[in-house]
Design an enzyme around this catalytic site. Sequence first.
Site, PDB file in Angstrom:
ATOM      1  N   GLY A 221      -8.347   4.504  10.202  1.00 53.79           N
ATOM      2  CA  GLY A 221      -8.984   3.238   9.891  1.00 53.79           C
ATOM      3  C   GLY A 221      -8.922   2.804   8.448  1.00 53.79           C
ATOM      4  CB  THR A 222      -7.393   4.193   5.347  1.00 50.13           C
ATOM      5  OG1 THR A 222      -6.125   4.445   5.967  1.00 50.13           O
ATOM      6  CG2 THR A 222      -8.158   5.483   5.218  1.00 50.13           C
ATOM      7  N   GLY A 223      -6.479   1.454   6.646  1.00 50.60           N
ATOM      8  CA  GLY A 223      -5.837   0.150   6.460  1.00 50.60           C
ATOM      9  C   GLY A 223      -6.722  -0.995   6.907  1.00 50.60           C
ATOM     10  CB  CYS A 224      -8.791  -1.460   9.966  1.00 46.76           C
ATOM     11  SG  CYS A 224      -7.544  -1.183  11.230  1.00 46.76           S
TER      12      CYS A 224
ATOM     13  CB  THR B  53      -6.904   9.048   6.542  1.00 42.85           C
ATOM     14  OG1 THR B  53      -5.819   9.408   7.432  1.00 42.85           O
ATOM     15  CG2 THR B  53      -7.039  10.119   5.467  1.00 42.85           C
TER      16      THR B  53
ATOM     17  CE  LYS C 227      -1.943  -1.327   3.773  1.00 46.54           C
ATOM     18  NZ  LYS C 227      -2.792  -1.489   4.966  1.00 46.54           N
TER      19      LYS C 227
END
Length: 267
Positions: A212-215, A210, A177
């Site tokens: 929590g974007t990865g989760c 932003t 990512k």
Amino acid sequence: MSNSPPVALTIAGSDSGGGAGIQADLKTFAFHRVHGTSALTCVTAQNTQGVNRVDALPPEAVIAQIEAVVSDIGVQAVKTGMLLNSAIISAVADQLETLQLKNVVVDPVMVSRTGAQLIDDKAIATLRHALIPLATVLTPNRYEAQILSGLEIQSLSEMQQAAQNIYQLGPQAVLVKGGGMAGEWRGVDVWFDGDRLEVVKTQTIETSDTHGTGCTLSAAIAANLALDQAAFAAVIQAKDYVTSALKSALRIGQGQGPVGHFFALLD
């Protein structure tokens, strides 16, 4: 009239602020019309301004949650997030193998998007050797990819090489990512599955909210896998979902707000 939706399991930490972790995963599953189940690994006291406390659950408690869900309900996909320590990582890896769980999305929560290491070196080693080889899709951020690949990542070509290096650790596919990248490569991801090397880019959304974007991305991939999507298609659809959620990010709290998981319901 009864209904039997696909089921996904998230194995991760709790975010008391509701923006990341288990809470983000369950919202994401629900958006995709997938029934969400959970196994908590740790409880955090956090809000939009940061994490104030983390309490790990005993590995036996994590195992008991996984067994309870799988033995009765069954799951079509699994997402792992913050596993916190070596003992929990080992326990989760053992359960994935013992229960022969499929469609496993591993978000290797080791380093934050700003570069702060979140787990110790022993836990990273256990993640590398025990859990990553079980992943259907592995979703490291830039800094996690640097650790796993042994490369310094500053450019797209280095992201591509890192994805290929990480693939050698045993996952079926890697999505490096680019949210932590600078300039034109910010938000650009790289996919490699041993055959297909793809650059994945969606619209860049300018927002400071932003959290929590990865989760959310890894949970959305798991949800799409539970819906019988192929892995790369699951990633593309998950990226589109996160982009829409970022467009409707929530301006709540005094710090970094979360993405808008339920954007379709917002006025």
